[in-house]
Enzyme design. Structure first.
Site, mmCIF file in Angstrom:
data_model
loop_
_atom_site.group_PDB
_atom_site.id
_atom_site.type_symbol
_atom_site.label_atom_id
_atom_site.label_comp_id
_atom_site.label_asym_id
_atom_site.label_seq_id
_atom_site.Cartn_x
_atom_site.Cartn_y
_atom_site.Cartn_z
ATOM 1 N N SER A 274 0.838 -1.201 0.000
ATOM 2 C CA SER A 274 0.000 0.000 0.000
ATOM 3 C C SER A 274 0.878 1.258 0.000
ATOM 4 C CB SER A 274 -0.956 -0.040 1.198
ATOM 5 O OG SER A 274 -1.998 0.887 1.051
ATOM 6 N N ASP B 134 -9.314 -5.444 -4.847
ATOM 7 C CA ASP B 134 -8.688 -4.313 -4.156
ATOM 8 C C ASP B 134 -9.260 -3.000 -4.703
ATOM 9 O OD1 ASP B 134 -7.061 -2.500 -2.889
ATOM 10 O OD2 ASP B 134 -5.176 -3.343 -3.621
ATOM 11 N N HIS C 142 -7.762 -5.519 -0.485
ATOM 12 C CA HIS C 142 -6.539 -4.790 -0.137
ATOM 13 C C HIS C 142 -5.839 -5.446 1.052
ATOM 14 C CE1 HIS C 142 -3.952 -1.362 -0.617
ATOM 15 N NE2 HIS C 142 -4.121 -0.975 0.641
#
Length: 311
Positions: free
Chosen positions: A166, A252, A284
């Site tokens: 991320s 995601d 995610h």
């Protein structure tokens, strides 16, 4: 009326990350715990903390795999945790458990970076802290300045990788860009070779600043290459590494960012090899939430294969 009483008026709110009150207080939606460094008797992985910049609380946690040879050398992985630049920690149970597994399963010596968080510390604090770590690592490859025995004895500086998930993947990319723009600045040279990056569910921008970047960056612009690498493909073409692995999740919410990065890399003139792998049906950072599921094991295998490349 008591002027010292904290106000309840919220002036900025990013659900899942933090909210900011009118009086300047920051409240995070999720507070992380602290896991102490430890030795894992099952995997043989050992961990310890090293302070890099005391005044800014920049610390790394090292993970050394089980040594089976007298001259045991491992690929060196510098890892940046995710959390929207604003939450989580290299020392949380969440990430400490994952890095223990990562070191054991992929057989790398890992350096997990604890950097300052936004919004109290605006961007570029996270990048600057990470650069300090990169310079510290490079000292062990280039001369006698480095003093950390695990790095001096067990790091293979001809096989150095950057990775993160991320926002941590964003930081990994930006560290590679800094090294590519000024190799001497980060100590990259013949003795330290940045082979590649593994970007897991990377956070990058699109055509306009999103709520995270808009608040965490003092001067948010949609074409800032730190946020939106696709906006300046000529910079991407100069990446010093030779291999990049991008991992996405089929469900995601920022899946398209990883694919956009992949497409731009293929077209920008960069001479390296890029590969993208997708975990179908997964959201995610699913591998952190459910690390024992089959798709998480598959993702770990992708990383192991990538990190064990020699050139």
């Amino acid at each position: 009326m008591d002027s010292t009483k904290p106000t309840s008026e919220v002036v900025y709110d990013i659900p899942g990350l933090f909210k900011v009150y009118k009086d300047g207080r920051v409240e995070r939606y999720r507070k992380h715990d602290f896991a102490a460094p430890s030795d894992n008797p099952t995997t043989g992985v050992r961990s310890k903390d090293v302070v890099i910049v005391p005044e800014d609380n920049v610390i790394v946690r090292l993970y050394l795999p089980k040594i089976t040879q007298n001259d045991g050398k491992f690929p060196l992985l510098v890892y940046f945790h995710g959390g929207g630049f604003a939450i989580e920690s290299a020392f949380s149970t969440y990430y400490d458990s994952y890095l223990h597994s990562l070191a054991a399963e992929t057989n790398v010596l890992a350096v997990s970076v604890e950097y300052r968080l936004a919004p109290e510390h605006k961007i570029p604090a996270c990048y600057d802290d990470s650069s300090s770590v990169m310079k510290w690592v490079s000292q062990h490859a280039n001369g006698e300045l480095g003093t950390e025995p695990w790095l001096k004895s067990h790091a293979d500086f001809s096989r150095v990788f950057l990775s993160g998930d991320s926002a941590g993947a964003n930081i990994a990319h930006n560290m590679m860009m800094r090294a590519s723009a000024d190799e001497d600045k980060l100590g990259v040279g013949e003795r330290l070779k940045l082979v590649g990056m593994a970007l897991i569910h990377p956070y990058f921008g699109k055509n306009k600043p999103d709520p995270i970047w808009s608040y965490c960056c003092p001067d948010p612009k949609s074409d800032d290459p730190r946020y939106n690498p696709a906006a300046q493909p000529n910079l991407l073409s100069k990446l010093v590494c030779s291999k990049i692995l991008i991992c996405t999740g089929g469900n995601d919410f920022i899946r398209d960012r990883g694919w956009a990065y992949y497409e731009v890399l293929k077209k920008c003139g960069w001479k390296g090899q890029v590969e993208i792998k997708e975990s179908e049906g997964e959201g995610h950072v699913f591998h952190l939430v459910n690390p024992t599921c089959e798709k998480a094991k598959e993702l770990m295998k992708w990383l192991a294969d990538f990190f064990q490349q020699s050139t």
